[in-house]
Scaffold this motif. Structure first.
Motif, short mmCIF file in Angstrom:
data_model
loop_
_atom_site.label_atom_id
_atom_site.label_comp_id
_atom_site.label_asym_id
_atom_site.label_seq_id
_atom_site.Cartn_x
_atom_site.Cartn_y
_atom_site.Cartn_z
N ALA A 95 0.85 -1.20 0.00
CA ALA A 95 0.00 0.00 0.00
C ALA A 95 0.88 1.25 0.00
O ALA A 95 2.00 1.24 0.51
CB ALA A 95 -0.92 0.00 1.22
N PHE A 96 0.34 2.31 -0.57
CA PHE A 96 1.03 3.60 -0.64
C PHE A 96 0.27 4.60 0.20
O PHE A 96 -0.97 4.68 0.15
CB PHE A 96 1.10 4.08 -2.09
CG PHE A 96 1.77 5.41 -2.28
CD1 PHE A 96 3.09 5.61 -1.90
CD2 PHE A 96 1.08 6.47 -2.84
CE1 PHE A 96 3.72 6.83 -2.07
CE2 PHE A 96 1.69 7.70 -3.03
CZ PHE A 96 3.03 7.88 -2.64
N ALA A 97 1.00 5.37 1.00
CA ALA A 97 0.41 6.38 1.88
C ALA A 97 0.94 7.75 1.49
O ALA A 97 2.00 8.17 1.97
CB ALA A 97 0.73 6.08 3.34
N PRO A 98 0.26 8.47 0.59
CA PRO A 98 0.78 9.75 0.10
C PRO A 98 0.74 10.85 1.14
O PRO A 98 -0.13 10.86 2.03
CB PRO A 98 -0.15 10.06 -1.08
CG PRO A 98 -1.43 9.40 -0.72
CD PRO A 98 -1.05 8.14 0.02
N ALA A 148 -4.82 5.32 7.06
CA ALA A 148 -5.78 5.23 5.95
C ALA A 148 -5.35 4.18 4.94
O ALA A 148 -6.18 3.45 4.39
CB ALA A 148 -5.93 6.59 5.28
N ALA A 149 -4.04 4.08 4.70
CA ALA A 149 -3.53 3.08 3.75
C ALA A 149 -3.83 1.67 4.24
O ALA A 149 -4.18 0.78 3.44
CB ALA A 149 -2.03 3.27 3.53
N VAL A 150 -3.71 1.45 5.54
CA VAL A 150 -4.03 0.14 6.11
C VAL A 150 -5.52 -0.16 5.92
O VAL A 150 -5.90 -1.25 5.46
CB VAL A 150 -3.65 0.08 7.60
CG1 VAL A 150 -4.23 -1.17 8.26
CG2 VAL A 150 -2.13 0.11 7.76
N LEU A 151 -6.38 0.79 6.25
CA LEU A 151 -7.82 0.57 6.12
C LEU A 151 -8.21 0.32 4.67
O LEU A 151 -9.02 -0.57 4.37
CB LEU A 151 -8.59 1.77 6.68
CG LEU A 151 -8.46 2.03 8.19
CD1 LEU A 151 -9.26 3.27 8.57
CD2 LEU A 151 -8.92 0.83 8.98
N ARG A 152 -7.64 1.07 3.75
CA ARG A 152 -7.94 0.88 2.33
C ARG A 152 -7.46 -0.48 1.85
O ARG A 152 -8.16 -1.18 1.12
CB ARG A 152 -7.30 2.00 1.50
CG ARG A 152 -7.98 3.35 1.63
CD ARG A 152 -7.16 4.45 0.95
NE ARG A 152 -6.97 4.18 -0.46
CZ ARG A 152 -7.73 4.67 -1.44
NH1 ARG A 152 -8.75 5.47 -1.13
NH2 ARG A 152 -7.49 4.39 -2.70
N ALA A 153 -6.25 -0.86 2.27
CA ALA A 153 -5.69 -2.13 1.83
C ALA A 153 -6.52 -3.31 2.33
O ALA A 153 -6.64 -4.34 1.64
CB ALA A 153 -4.25 -2.27 2.32
N LEU A 154 -7.10 -3.17 3.51
CA LEU A 154 -7.89 -4.26 4.08
C LEU A 154 -9.35 -4.19 3.66
O LEU A 154 -10.13 -5.07 4.03
CB LEU A 154 -7.79 -4.20 5.61
CG LEU A 154 -6.39 -4.38 6.21
CD1 LEU A 154 -6.43 -4.21 7.72
CD2 LEU A 154 -5.83 -5.75 5.82
N VAL A 172 -7.64 11.33 9.11
CA VAL A 172 -7.76 10.00 8.51
C VAL A 172 -8.90 9.93 7.48
O VAL A 172 -8.73 9.34 6.41
CB VAL A 172 -7.88 8.92 9.59
CG1 VAL A 172 -8.02 7.53 8.95
CG2 VAL A 172 -6.67 8.94 10.51
N PRO A 173 -10.08 10.51 7.73
CA PRO A 173 -11.13 10.43 6.71
C PRO A 173 -10.73 11.01 5.36
O PRO A 173 -10.99 10.41 4.32
CB PRO A 173 -12.30 11.22 7.33
CG PRO A 173 -12.11 11.05 8.81
CD PRO A 173 -10.62 11.10 8.99
N VAL A 174 -10.07 12.17 5.35
CA VAL A 174 -9.67 12.75 4.07
C VAL A 174 -8.56 11.91 3.44
O VAL A 174 -8.47 11.79 2.21
CB VAL A 174 -9.27 14.24 4.22
CG1 VAL A 174 -7.90 14.40 4.87
CG2 VAL A 174 -9.29 14.93 2.86
N CYS A 175 -7.70 11.31 4.26
CA CYS A 175 -6.65 10.44 3.72
C CYS A 175 -7.25 9.16 3.13
O CYS A 175 -6.63 8.54 2.26
CB CYS A 175 -5.63 10.10 4.80
SG CYS A 175 -4.55 11.48 5.26
#
Length: 268
Positions: A5-8, A102-108, A121-124
């Motif tokens: 995952a990428f966390a910009p 956020a990257a963790v939540l998106r990846a999962l 975190v919501p905007v991320c």
């Protein structure tokens, strides 16, 4: 199976503080974009939750339940090993920890209450240009923004967000002006950005005078269009007309101040 995952980096091009609730949370109105530079994460399922941090900014990053990425995995009910390649300075006003969470939540593919992990975190989770309001819980994606070319600079300062808010003298400031109409183009967006502000910039500069030196360095760069601090600092940005202009400015600043984190970036 390992998930990557990428966390910009999250960049607040504007940040207006418009109020404070009775529970102490501040109300914000912010135009947020994301950079093509950031942290990289690897998630490998396992029987227990563990976390390692590598990369140029690994020092000082917790590897236990204090880490937002750990807390995000725990919130999602996932166990395994998380490895974070920390390419972004932490405590820098560019959402490093929030972007990781956020990257963790998106990846999962998880959809728990991201706000429970922090206002950014919501905007991320959206990970695209957006207007962020309320206490971070109101996120409205912006479809018609241009691509910005930027230089991001941090002088190695960690500015504590609560201290910055504590120094803010007025907390009921005006919100942002209406966003530029569709098809305004770069000129319309730049004119709009120049008329906005970051209400945390002055109190952050009072706490960390090095921010002023960064802004002066960016303002002196050839071709710079807009300069401002991101979030609660200490990272600042300069916007430039082209990618090559941003790369040239970043090289010049880095050569003069090799102790600063200075990178060219594309924001969208």
């Amino acid at each position: 199976m390992t998930i990557e995952a990428f966390a910009p980096a999250k960049i607040n091009l504007t940040l207006h503080v418009t109020g404070q609730r009775d529970d102490g949370y501040h109300l914000l109105d912010s135009f947020v974009v994301f950079a093509d530079v950031g942290d990289r994460l690897r998630l490998t399922p396992g029987d227990a939750l563990s976390l390692d941090v590598t990369g140029p900014f690994a020092d000082g990053v917790p590897t236990d339940a204090r880490n937002l990425a750990w807390r995000a995995a725990d919130l999602a009910g996932w166990t395994g090993h998380i490895e974070i390649e920390k390419n972004l300075p932490h405590g820098a006003g560019i959402g490093g920890g929030s972007a990781d969470a956020a990257a963790v939540l998106r990846a999962l593919g998880a959809g728990p209450d991201a706000l429970a992990l922090g206002a950014d975190v919501p905007v991320c989770m959206v990970r695209r240009a957006a207007r962020m309001g309320g206490i971070g819980d109101v996120v409205t994606p912006v479809a018609d923004d241009p691509t910005f070319f930027a230089v991001l600079v941090n002088p190695g300062l960690h500015v504590a967000t609560p201290k910055v808010f504590a120094r803010l003298q007025r907390k009921d400031n005006a919100g942002m002006a209406p966003l530029p109409p569709r098809h305004s183009g770069m000129r319309g967006w730049l004119d709009w950005l120049r008329a906005q502000r970051n209400d945390l910039q002055a109190p952050a500069m009072a706490i960390a005078p090095g921010i002023d030196r960064v802004l002066r360095g960016l303002e002196a760069a050839p071709g710079v269009l807009v300069t401002r601090m991101s979030g609660s600092g200490a990272t600042c940005f300069g916007l430039f007309p082209t990618r090559s202009a941003a790369q040239f400015a970043a090289s010049a600043i880095a050569a003069e101040r090799p102790d600063w984190w200075c990178v060219p970036a594309t924001l969208s």
